[in-house]
Enzyme design. Structure first.
Site, mmCIF file in Angstrom:
data_model
loop_
_atom_site.group_PDB
_atom_site.id
_atom_site.type_symbol
_atom_site.label_atom_id
_atom_site.label_comp_id
_atom_site.label_asym_id
_atom_site.label_seq_id
_atom_site.Cartn_x
_atom_site.Cartn_y
_atom_site.Cartn_z
ATOM 1 N N ASP A 11 6.544 13.279 10.405
ATOM 2 C CA ASP A 11 7.113 12.544 9.275
ATOM 3 C C ASP A 11 6.745 11.085 9.514
ATOM 4 O OD1 ASP A 11 8.620 11.849 6.990
ATOM 5 O OD2 ASP A 11 10.388 11.477 8.231
ATOM 6 N N GLU A 70 3.100 14.708 6.356
ATOM 7 C CA GLU A 70 3.474 14.468 4.965
ATOM 8 C C GLU A 70 2.490 13.494 4.319
ATOM 9 O OE1 GLU A 70 7.776 14.053 3.239
ATOM 10 O OE2 GLU A 70 7.087 12.075 3.870
ATOM 11 N N ASP A 142 14.836 12.063 10.395
ATOM 12 C CA ASP A 142 13.373 11.991 10.495
ATOM 13 C C ASP A 142 12.808 13.138 11.329
ATOM 14 O OD1 ASP A 142 12.743 9.489 8.985
ATOM 15 O OD2 ASP A 142 14.063 8.618 10.494
#
Length: 175
Positions: A11, A70, A142
């Site tokens: 992330d 991502e 996260d």
């Protein structure tokens, strides 16, 4: 018996970067590790260097076979989006220098795969990651996002493996 693949989910962030490692056979996933890298430094190049070095160390320690990250989504602030893109670039470079395949997923795609709806909030993602990986406590947001990215990738790979097995295709070629 299916082969197990170790997947590192990332992330990305220019201040805090979540990571999550799972082992997956395409149907079941098991938790290996997760956490957050606090990205500190006086300048952006210092921060990008730290991301590269820290992820290189994680790659060395855990030896994942694939990396999932991502995609950048457009922030209201273009400067934030550019910094996020550069942080992603440093993470991707750490992976490709070790010849790891890199898969990229949109935030909605990740949430849909893990929660069942693309507009899920952070708390829903955290809850489902905890349930899906049978964790005793809820991971930090996260880290949970990074684990969700790894899970999304494992589901995508599992589906592709099942389709290629059912159709006789492997890597786009007939067996």
């Amino acid at each position: 018996m299916r082969a197990t693949t170790r997947i590192l989910g990332i992330d990305p962030g220019s201040r805090l970067m979540g990571y999550g490692l799972i082992d997956s056979d395409g149907r079941k996933a098991s938790y290996i590790a997760s956490g957050c890298l606090k990205v500190t430094g006086k300048s952006l190049p210092d921060k990008l260097g730290l991301i590269f070095r820290e992820l290189s160390e994680l790659l060395h320690s855990y030896e994942p076979q694939q990396l999932a990250i991502e995609n950048v989504f457009m922030h209201r602030n273009a400067d934030s989006a550019l910094k996020l893109g550069q942080a992603r670039g440093a993470a991707i470079c750490a992976a490709v220098t070790r010849d790891l395949p890199v898969a990229e997923y949109a935030p909605r795609e990740i949430k849909l795969a893990v929660v069942g709806k693309g507009g899920a909030d952070k708390a829903q993602v955290q809850h489902m990651v905890r349930v899906l990986l049978n964790l005793s406590k809820t991971p930090q947001a996260d880290a949970a996002d990074a684990l969700a990215i790894a899970l999304c990738h494992s589901y995508q790979q599992g589906a592709l493996d099942r389709v290629s097995g059912a159709t006789g295709l492997a890597g786009g070629r007939l067996r």
